[in-house]
Design a protein around this motif. Structure first.
Motif, PDB file in Angstrom:
ATOM      1  N   ARG A  45      16.123-113.413  39.469  1.00 35.25           N
ATOM      2  CA  ARG A  45      17.055-114.474  39.049  1.00 35.25           C
ATOM      3  C   ARG A  45      18.339-113.873  38.477  1.00 35.25           C
ATOM      4  O   ARG A  45      19.441-114.345  38.726  1.00 35.25           O
ATOM      5  N   HIS A  46      18.168-112.794  37.708  1.00 39.42           N
ATOM      6  CA  HIS A  46      19.336-112.160  37.084  1.00 39.42           C
ATOM      7  C   HIS A  46      20.252-111.539  38.148  1.00 39.42           C
ATOM      8  O   HIS A  46      21.472-111.654  38.058  1.00 39.42           O
ATOM      9  N   TYR A  47      19.648-110.885  39.133  1.00 39.23           N
ATOM     10  CA  TYR A  47      20.478-110.323  40.217  1.00 39.23           C
ATOM     11  C   TYR A  47      21.249-111.422  40.927  1.00 39.23           C
ATOM     12  O   TYR A  47      22.416-111.259  41.270  1.00 39.23           O
ATOM     13  N   LYS A  48      20.594-112.558  41.131  1.00 38.07           N
ATOM     14  CA  LYS A  48      21.257-113.680  41.811  1.00 38.07           C
ATOM     15  C   LYS A  48      22.418-114.193  40.952  1.00 38.07           C
ATOM     16  O   LYS A  48      23.503-114.488  41.466  1.00 38.07           O
ATOM     17  N   ALA A  49      22.195-114.250  39.628  1.00 37.91           N
ATOM     18  CA  ALA A  49      23.264-114.708  38.720  1.00 37.91           C
ATOM     19  C   ALA A  49      24.462-113.762  38.796  1.00 37.91           C
ATOM     20  O   ALA A  49      25.618-114.200  38.790  1.00 37.91           O
ATOM     21  N   ILE A  50      24.191-112.462  38.882  1.00 35.84           N
ATOM     22  CA  ILE A  50      25.283-111.488  39.001  1.00 35.84           C
ATOM     23  C   ILE A  50      26.043-111.726  40.314  1.00 35.84           C
ATOM     24  O   ILE A  50      27.276-111.770  40.334  1.00 35.84           O
ATOM     25  N   CYS A  51      25.299-111.906  41.404  1.00 39.82           N
ATOM     26  CA  CYS A  51      25.928-112.133  42.718  1.00 39.82           C
ATOM     27  C   CYS A  51      26.805-113.380  42.695  1.00 39.82           C
ATOM     28  O   CYS A  51      27.844-113.423  43.368  1.00 39.82           O
ATOM     29  N   ASP A  52      26.414-114.386  41.919  1.00 43.96           N
ATOM     30  CA  ASP A  52      27.185-115.630  41.875  1.00 43.96           C
ATOM     31  C   ASP A  52      28.507-115.454  41.127  1.00 43.96           C
ATOM     32  O   ASP A  52      29.428-116.249  41.293  1.00 43.96           O
ATOM     33  N   ILE A  53      28.593-114.410  40.288  1.00 48.27           N
ATOM     34  CA  ILE A  53      29.832-114.195  39.518  1.00 48.27           C
ATOM     35  C   ILE A  53      30.822-113.332  40.285  1.00 48.27           C
ATOM     36  O   ILE A  53      32.023-113.598  40.300  1.00 48.27           O
ATOM     37  N   VAL A  54      30.305-112.281  40.926  1.00 51.83           N
ATOM     38  CA  VAL A  54      31.189-111.221  41.427  1.00 51.83           C
ATOM     39  C   VAL A  54      31.485-111.367  42.925  1.00 51.83           C
ATOM     40  O   VAL A  54      30.646-111.832  43.692  1.00 51.83           O
ATOM     41  N   ASP A  55      32.740-111.013  43.299  1.00 50.01           N
ATOM     42  CA  ASP A  55      33.092-110.947  44.725  1.00 50.01           C
ATOM     43  C   ASP A  55      32.943-109.493  45.138  1.00 50.01           C
ATOM     44  O   ASP A  55      33.880-108.719  44.979  1.00 50.01           O
TER      45      ASP A  55
END
Ligand code: E4P
Length: 219
Positions: A45-55
């Motif tokens: 879940r945390h990796y997904k949250a990071i992916c949602d922030i960064v381009d």
């Protein structure tokens, strides 16, 4: 040179992303633990949250050290998001895993690289990124930047596509030296990126400009 931030802290990632100069994120199990993230579901879940922030690319490290385990974890991580880069340690089984993922078009980051020979092997196995740890080499009185220069020479000699991702960058001088050495990417903490901004003459110059403007505006 691409700028990656080396953290699992969502606030730091957001701040770097808002600055407009962020190209990606690297994490490792220690950085995840520092944020108190544990348990498979929370980690994913945390990796997904990071992916949602960064381009940009987000390196997510496998915990397994056997080939089958690395493949299983890596495929699960890669399924999370197109931005995920599977981070694999520089060990014998890791070389096989790098090859496996590169043949399937899954991006990889070969981590814990401390020598030119290791970097050469990672490139031969088709790694997308190789991560020489500049700061940890400096910590033990080896020249981390010299290793970046050595890898740059080798990769250029043979036109390897593998990108040099200078890792374990600790401060702004490391960033400058990595750029001089021709690193493709550097990853470091937000503090090192923000330290690039600083110069006392910028601060005093701006203070003078603003004071002069205020004086003339009050006339
Ligand atoms: C690399 O990807 C690692 O996460 C990291 O750069 C290690 O940095 P450190 O030596 O400051 O822990």
């Amino acid at each position: 040179m691409k700028f990656f931030i080396d953290t699992a802290n969502l606030n730091d990632i957001r701040e770097a992303q808002d600055l407009g100069v962020l190209d990606g994120v690297t994490t490792n199990p220690s950085l995840m633990a520092k944020e108190g993230i544990s348990g498979k579901d929370n980690v994913l879940r945390h990796y997904k949250a990071i992916c949602d922030i960064v381009d940009g690319d987000v390196s997510a490290e496998v915990i397994a050290t056997d080939f089958e385990g690395m493949v299983r974890e890596g495929e699960e991580l890669a399924d999370l998001d197109d931005k995920i880069v599977v981070k694999i340690p520089m060990i014998k089984e890791g070389i096989k895993a790098l090859k496996y993922f590169s043949e399937r078009g899954i991006k990889t980051n070969c981590t814990l690289v401390f020598s030119a020979g290791q970097a050469l092997l990672a490139a031969k196995a088709g790694a997308t990124y190789v991560s020489p740890f500049v700061g940890r080499l400096d910590d033990i009185s080896f020249d981390g930047i010299e290793l970046i220069e050595q890898i740059r020479l080798i990769y250029d000699n043979y036109d390897f596509d593998t990108q040099i991702l200078a890792a374990s960058v600790r401060h702004s001088m490391h960033i400058i030296k990595c750029a001089e050495a021709g690193s493709d990417v550097m990853t470091g903490p937000l503090s090192a990126i923000l330290a690039l901004l600083k110069h006392p003459l910028t601060d005093s110059g701006l203070a003078t400009f603003l004071a002069d403007h205020a004086k003339s505006a009050n006339k």
